[in-house]
Enzyme design. Structure first.
Site, short mmCIF file in Angstrom:
data_model
loop_
_atom_site.label_atom_id
_atom_site.label_comp_id
_atom_site.label_asym_id
_atom_site.label_seq_id
_atom_site.Cartn_x
_atom_site.Cartn_y
_atom_site.Cartn_z
N LYS A 1 1.92 2.02 -5.21
CA LYS A 1 2.52 1.45 -6.44
C LYS A 1 1.63 1.74 -7.65
O LYS A 1 2.12 2.05 -8.73
CB LYS A 1 2.68 -0.08 -6.28
CG LYS A 1 3.64 -0.48 -5.18
CD LYS A 1 3.70 -1.98 -4.99
CE LYS A 1 2.47 -2.61 -4.37
NZ LYS A 1 2.20 -2.24 -2.98
N GLY B 1 -4.55 -4.26 -3.61
CA GLY B 1 -5.52 -3.22 -3.97
C GLY B 1 -4.71 -2.00 -4.37
O GLY B 1 -4.03 -1.42 -3.54
N HIS B 2 -4.73 -1.66 -5.65
CA HIS B 2 -3.93 -0.55 -6.15
C HIS B 2 -4.86 0.57 -6.60
O HIS B 2 -5.69 0.39 -7.49
CB HIS B 2 -3.05 -1.01 -7.33
CG HIS B 2 -2.07 -2.09 -6.93
ND1 HIS B 2 -1.24 -2.70 -7.82
CD2 HIS B 2 -1.81 -2.64 -5.73
CE1 HIS B 2 -0.50 -3.60 -7.17
NE2 HIS B 2 -0.84 -3.58 -5.91
N ASP C 1 0.82 -1.23 0.00
CA ASP C 1 0.00 0.00 0.00
C ASP C 1 0.84 1.27 0.00
O ASP C 1 0.45 2.29 0.57
CB ASP C 1 -0.96 0.02 1.21
CG ASP C 1 -1.87 -1.19 1.22
OD1 ASP C 1 -2.25 -1.64 0.13
OD2 ASP C 1 -2.19 -1.69 2.32
N GLN D 1 1.93 -6.36 -3.35
CA GLN D 1 2.48 -6.56 -2.00
C GLN D 1 3.84 -5.85 -1.88
O GLN D 1 4.05 -4.87 -2.56
CB GLN D 1 2.59 -8.06 -1.66
CG GLN D 1 1.26 -8.73 -1.42
CD GLN D 1 0.52 -9.08 -2.68
OE1 GLN D 1 1.05 -9.70 -3.57
NE2 GLN D 1 -0.73 -8.71 -2.76
P1 GDP Z 1 -0.63 0.27 -3.62
O1 GDP Z 1 -1.29 -0.98 -3.12
O2 GDP Z 1 0.83 0.27 -3.36
O3 GDP Z 1 -0.96 0.58 -5.04
O4 GDP Z 1 -1.25 1.45 -2.73
P2 GDP Z 1 -2.80 1.67 -2.30
O5 GDP Z 1 -3.55 2.16 -3.48
O6 GDP Z 1 -3.32 0.47 -1.59
O7 GDP Z 1 -2.65 2.76 -1.16
C1 GDP Z 1 -2.05 4.01 -1.44
C2 GDP Z 1 -3.06 5.11 -1.08
O8 GDP Z 1 -2.37 6.34 -1.04
C3 GDP Z 1 -4.16 5.29 -2.10
O9 GDP Z 1 -5.32 5.71 -1.44
C4 GDP Z 1 -3.64 6.41 -3.01
O10 GDP Z 1 -4.66 7.14 -3.65
C5 GDP Z 1 -2.92 7.25 -2.00
N1 GDP Z 1 -1.76 8.01 -2.50
C6 GDP Z 1 -0.78 7.57 -3.34
N2 GDP Z 1 0.17 8.52 -3.45
C7 GDP Z 1 -0.20 9.55 -2.65
C8 GDP Z 1 0.40 10.81 -2.31
O11 GDP Z 1 1.48 11.16 -2.75
N3 GDP Z 1 -0.30 11.60 -1.43
C9 GDP Z 1 -1.51 11.23 -0.91
N4 GDP Z 1 -2.11 12.06 -0.07
N5 GDP Z 1 -2.09 10.06 -1.22
C10 GDP Z 1 -1.45 9.24 -2.07
P1 IMO Z 2 -0.83 -4.25 -2.18
O1 IMO Z 2 -0.42 -4.81 -3.53
C1 IMO Z 2 -0.93 -4.63 2.16
C2 IMO Z 2 -0.96 -8.69 3.82
C3 IMO Z 2 -2.24 -9.07 4.56
C4 IMO Z 2 -1.67 -10.01 5.61
C5 IMO Z 2 -0.59 -10.75 4.84
C6 IMO Z 2 -1.04 -12.12 4.32
O2 IMO Z 2 -2.12 -3.51 -2.21
O3 IMO Z 2 0.30 -3.48 -1.57
P2 IMO Z 2 -2.64 -12.84 2.32
O4 IMO Z 2 -4.11 -12.58 2.10
O5 IMO Z 2 -1.76 -12.35 1.22
O6 IMO Z 2 -2.36 -14.27 2.66
O7 IMO Z 2 -2.29 -12.00 3.66
O8 IMO Z 2 -0.24 -9.92 3.74
N1 IMO Z 2 -1.17 -8.20 2.43
C7 IMO Z 2 -1.11 -6.92 2.09
N2 IMO Z 2 -0.96 -5.80 2.84
N3 IMO Z 2 -1.03 -4.53 0.81
C8 IMO Z 2 -1.16 -5.63 0.05
O9 IMO Z 2 -1.13 -5.57 -1.31
C9 IMO Z 2 -1.25 -6.88 0.68
N4 IMO Z 2 -1.39 -8.15 0.24
C10 IMO Z 2 -1.33 -8.95 1.33
O10 IMO Z 2 -2.84 -7.93 5.16
O11 IMO Z 2 -1.04 -9.28 6.63
MG MG Z 3 -2.81 -1.61 -1.81
#
Ligand code: GDP
Ligand code: IMO
Ligand code: MG
Length: 433
Positions: free
Chosen positions: A28, A52-53, A25, A233
């Site tokens: 990416k 979840g991206h 999270d 991840q």
């Molecule tokens: P990922 O799984 O690595 O793609 O990241 P996620 O989408 O799960 O979580 C990143 C969160 O941060 C999302 O809600 C994005 O919209 C938000 N985000 C990403 N870059 C920035 C930033 O530079 N500033 C802020 N405020 N939010 C950001």
């Molecule tokens: P993105 O791509 C954050 C974490 C789960 C748990 C552990 C094992 O959005 O960065 P699983 O269901 O994979 O067996 O769970 O890994 N986890 C993540 N945490 N971002 C993710 O993906 C994750 N994918 C798995 O919360 O701790």
């Molecule tokens: Mg994510």
């Protein structure tokens, strides 16, 4: 002949990679979205719908779980690589959502070697977690671990079998075997006929997308095309290099790019490591710089730190440069992408963990060994915050002085250059260095 071979090497392109450096999270999706505006091919290499991206385009939010974020660009071929485990139901929902929002999915390709997540994987994930009690991992309950187990045990169902009549026989045997396990948990048996007929419909829907994606990827490299790989991840969730057992069941680190797509080591180009200007984690396990207090709560609210996939509140804390250095080493990072500079800049004072004290000695060595971690104390430096509004800044040198001091210190310690700086959630809130 020798000269000719040399020339071929020169004209082949490389795969640029985006990986998570901490616990996932990190943003990416946003970096991939930016890079894929020029990409001919964008590939997901590992994980499943535990990911979840999020991408924000002009205030509109898109959350991708399986499809590479590059799909939003109709000129980009979006590939789900062989290393991914696919829940067909979730993938079909994602395809439908995109189509309903007016995006084409003609540019989507699914590797014939990817495996599918079946309902029994999801049930087993939940039963195993319940059974762990206080030692639970905190999985996303999406069936990820059990699906990878079956893949390596060789009873998994590959997409190429899923879309043929073979599926029916393999699924029936698997369901019967899993029902025996469920009985030992006192759980009711699954109905094989109902599952098979439901999943045969999913197979019909997905069949046109299935290809031998390895050939598509390598032809693209030979044609000097721009190829991107979107990691899911992150390093500390890696089955080998993460904080085992509080990890996921795949290799989200650089090795997983080769095994999850079919490209060789020499085909890898830039490796961008994505991080936040602070740290966050969902699920259980060690997190040395966690602030399980008011500071953590403030960061969570400022950064909207609630899971994209499970909506769980994320644990929040300071940025840990010892862990970041480890991630740079494991992945051979060539550049950093730091998101949420705007979020951390809302605090008055910011702390940065610059090394650990381990058994009374200063250390820059990270280890996932539980005894080692429990004997480490983070050493913090304090920085001035209050960066102000960063959303329209386009050059690093135009950032406020306090923000520059914070970023310079990160580069100083880990010795990898910052290439991207996130100043807000939108596609445009980014500084390219
Ligand atoms: P990922 O799984 O690595 O793609 O990241 P996620 O989408 O799960 O979580 C990143 C969160 O941060 C999302 O809600 C994005 O919209 C938000 N985000 C990403 N870059 C920035 C930033 O530079 N500033 C802020 N405020 N939010 C950001
Ligand atoms: P993105 O791509 C954050 C974490 C789960 C748990 C552990 C094992 O959005 O960065 P699983 O269901 O994979 O067996 O769970 O890994 N986890 C993540 N945490 N971002 C993710 O993906 C994750 N994918 C798995 O919360 O701790
Ligand atoms: Mg994510």
């Amino acid at each position: 002949m020798g000269t000719f071979l040399c020339q071929m090497e020169v004209f082949m392109s490389k795969v640029n990679v985006v990986l998570g450096t901490f616990f996932g999270d990190e943003g990416k999706g946003k970096i991939i979205d930016y890079l894929s505006t020029n990409a001919d091919v964008s590939i997901r290499c590992s994980g499943g719908n535990n990911a979840g991206h999020t991408i924000m385009v002009d205030g509109k939010k898109f959350a991708f779980h399986l499809i590479p974020s590059g799909i939003l660009n109709s000129n980009t071929k979006a590939i789900i690589g062989n290393g991914v485990v696919i829940d067909p139901k979730v993938l079909i929902e994602e395809i439908n959502t995109l189509q309903n929002a007016g995006f084409s999915t003609d540019n989507l390709f699914i590797s014939n070697k990817a495996h599918i997540i079946m309902p029994y994987h999801i049930v087993l994930d939940r039963l195993l977690e319940e059974n762990r009690g206080a030692n639970k991992i905190g999985t996303t309950a999406r069936g990820i671990g059990p699906a990878y187990c079956d893949k390596f045990e060789r009873s998994g169902i590959r997409i190429e079998d899923f879309v043929t009549p073979k599926f029916c026989d393999i699924a029936r045997i698997n369901i019967e075997n899993k029902n025996r396990i469920f009985a030992s948990f006192g759980y009711k048996p699954l109905d094989a006929d109902a599952i098979i007929s439901e999943y045969e419909e999913y197979a019909k829907f997905l069949a046109p997308f299935v290809k031998d994606t390895i050939n598509i990827i390598h032809k693209s490299l030979e044609e000097n095309k721009n190829v991107l790989c979107e990691g899911a991840q992150a390093t500390l969730l890696d089955i080998d290099f993460g904080t085992y057992p509080f990890v996921t069941s795949s290799n989200p680190t650089i090795g997983g790019v080769c095994t999850g797509t079919g490209v060789g080591a020499k085909d890898i180009g830039e490796v961008y490591g994505v991080l936040k200007a602070y740290s966050s984690k969902v699920g259980e396990g060690p997190f040395l710089t966690e602030q399980d207090n008011e500071i953590g709560d403030t960061i969570r609210e400022l950064g909207h730190e609630y899971g994209t996939t499970t909506k769980r509140p994320r644990r929040c804390g300071w940025l840990d440069l010892v862990a970041l250095k480890y991630s740079c080493r494991i992945n051979g990072l060539t550049g950093l992408a730091i998101n949420h500079l705007d979020t951390i800049g809302k605090l008055d004072k910011i702390k940065l963990c610059v090394n650990y004290i381990h058994n009374g000695k200063v250390s820059m060595d990270f280890s996932t060994n539980p005894t080692y971690i429990s004997n480490c104390k983070p050493v913090y430096e304090e920085f001035e915050g209050n960066f102000g509004d960063l959303s329209n800044i386009k050059k690093r040198e135009d950032l406020p002085k306090n923000a520059q001091i914070y970023l310079n210190r990160i580069e100083d310690v880990v010795k990898v250059p910052i290439k991207f700086i996130g100043t807000g959630p939108d596609r445009n809130n980014m500084i390219i260095c």
